[in-house]
Design an enzyme around this catalytic site. Structure first.
Site, PDB file in Angstrom:
ATOM      1  N   LYS A   1      55.848  73.775  49.435  1.00 40.94           N
ATOM      2  CA  LYS A   1      56.020  72.480  48.757  1.00 40.94           C
ATOM      3  C   LYS A   1      56.498  71.481  49.798  1.00 40.94           C
ATOM      4  O   LYS A   1      57.523  70.816  49.644  1.00 40.94           O
ATOM      5  CB  LYS A   1      57.009  72.630  47.592  1.00 40.94           C
ATOM      6  CG  LYS A   1      57.042  71.443  46.630  1.00 40.94           C
ATOM      7  CD  LYS A   1      55.720  71.194  45.935  1.00 40.94           C
ATOM      8  CE  LYS A   1      55.867  70.022  44.935  1.00 40.94           C
ATOM      9  NZ  LYS A   1      54.542  69.590  44.421  1.00 40.94           N
TER      10      LYS A   1
ATOM     11  N   ASP B   1      57.615  85.085  43.783  1.00 38.82           N
ATOM     12  CA  ASP B   1      58.027  85.750  42.554  1.00 38.82           C
ATOM     13  C   ASP B   1      57.195  85.233  41.375  1.00 38.82           C
ATOM     14  O   ASP B   1      56.681  86.002  40.556  1.00 38.82           O
ATOM     15  CB  ASP B   1      59.516  85.493  42.314  1.00 38.82           C
ATOM     16  CG  ASP B   1      60.113  86.397  41.246  1.00 38.82           C
ATOM     17  OD1 ASP B   1      59.379  87.197  40.652  1.00 38.82           O
ATOM     18  OD2 ASP B   1      61.329  86.294  40.999  1.00 38.82           O
TER      19      ASP B   1
ATOM     20  N   ASP C   1      53.532  87.120  39.431  1.00 41.63           N
ATOM     21  CA  ASP C   1      53.489  87.395  37.997  1.00 41.63           C
ATOM     22  C   ASP C   1      52.290  86.713  37.351  1.00 41.63           C
ATOM     23  O   ASP C   1      51.641  87.268  36.463  1.00 41.63           O
ATOM     24  CB  ASP C   1      54.780  86.912  37.317  1.00 41.63           C
ATOM     25  CG  ASP C   1      55.921  87.909  37.465  1.00 41.63           C
ATOM     26  OD1 ASP C   1      55.781  88.861  38.250  1.00 41.63           O
ATOM     27  OD2 ASP C   1      56.956  87.728  36.795  1.00 41.63           O
TER      28      ASP C   1
END
Length: 349
Positions: A186, A242, A246
């Protein structure tokens, strides 16, 4: 004889690791196994989520097969006694800084994905997540503002050597696959991400055979559902990794399908292998848990820590064959039990 530490943990952890162990034993590779408590189970039995005896076993083992940690009865404990501190403690104590999370659509499983089958069929990626930095390990706490408001803070930071080593893992893996690497950050708003991008560009100079692309994390999340086939190898920080891994699990149909490896160097010495799912206490003990991620984690254990590629591929092929035969646990829309899925994989072996 290689020693495998089995740390089942909480919830469905013992159920899925039991099936993974059955598969490893069926291969007759001369492995030895030793089990120890971890997480909430260890706290209730021994007063700490990562007892010294468990940590000692983890250090002695050639590889660690880990289940899951998380116990609602421990939610009110001080942070250092909560089950999740066990996995964080293992990562820190053993220096596991590189997390490999492959996401591959197995033939015949396309209908389990929420994506259109023709899009889901193209999923074949590895997310390389940095594991011991970022906000998870930075300075954190609570304080009071000048006007009396409560405020929580978590510091995100990376040193250049931490970025460089994870970048090398990503480039090396891309070189062995389709020679494409996407670095997710980012950098448009975070100084930590700008340093990340700068260092990745420096490392890229040594890998002119690998195509490098930078992508902001919000765009990466969108692209992962729009066109997941464009991703080969992804490198990213702890927090973003993380979340994105998922998301990738649901793109392939179930979080119960994704394995992972936590390593401290490229050789895989003494790695930790675990499904990326949690302890799922709501279905624990009901035979509903999908053991495929744990079984595929065992395949990664053989590949990276024991250097047995042939055995790893046998397990992966057996899982694919079991699934192609129509065996499905509830997370994939079926009604087969945890042990029945294990039985099907063993039969395919």
């Amino acid at each position: 004889m290689a020693l495998i530490a089995i740390l089942p943990g909480d919830g469905i952890g013992p159920e899925v690791t039991a099936q993974a162990r059955r598969v490893l034993e069926a291969l007759d590779l001369g492995l030895s196994f030793e089990e120890a408590p971890v997480g909430g189970a260890a706290y209730h039995a021994m007063g700490h989520p990562l007892p010294e005896t468990t940590l000692d076993l983890a250090k002695r083992a050639d590889a660690i097969l880990f289940g899951a940690v998380g116990d609602p009865t421990c939610d009110a404990l001080e942070r250092q006694f909560r089950p999740e501190q066990a996995i964080l403690g293992l990562r820190k104590a053993l220096g596991f800084w590189a997390n490999l999370r492959p996401a591959t659509m197995m033939p015949g499983m396309e209908d389990a994905s929420t994506l259109r089958p023709e899009i889901a069929a193209k999923i074949d990626m590895v997310i390389v997540r940095e594991l011991v930095g970022d906000v998870y390990f930075g300075e954190k706490g609570r304080r009071q503002t000048e006007d009396g408001r409560r405020q929580g803070y978590d510091v995100m930071s990376y040193a250049e050597d931490e970025v460089r080593r994870i970048a090398v893992v990503g480039f090396e893996m891309a070189r062995r696959r389709r020679k494409s690497l996407i670095s997710v950050d980012k950098a448009n708003v975070l100084e930590t991400s700008q340093l990340w991008r700068d260092v990745v560009n420096e490392v890229a100079a040594d890998y002119d055979d690998v195509a490098l692309q930078h992508m902001y994390v919000d765009n990466a999340a969108m692209q992962m559902v729009r066109n997941p086939g464009q991703f080969d190898v992804v490198i990213t920080g702890n927090l973003f990794g993380d979340i994105l891994s998922d998301q990738a699990s649901m793109c392939v149909g179930s979080i119960g399908m994704l394995p992972s490896a936590s390593l401290r160097d490229w050789s895989g010495d003494n790695g930790l292998y675990e499904p990326i799912h949690g302890s799922a206490p709501d279905i624990a003990g009901q035979g509903k848990a999908n053991p495929c991620a744990a079984i595929l984690s065992a395949a990664m254990l053989l590949r990276h820590s024991l250097d047995n590629e042939a055995a790893a591929q046998r397990i992966e092929a057996a899982v694919a064959k079991a699934l192609s035969g129509g065996i499905r646990t509830p997370d994939m829309g079926g009604s087969h039990t945890t042990s029945q899925m294990g039985d099907a994989v063993l039969a395919a072996l």
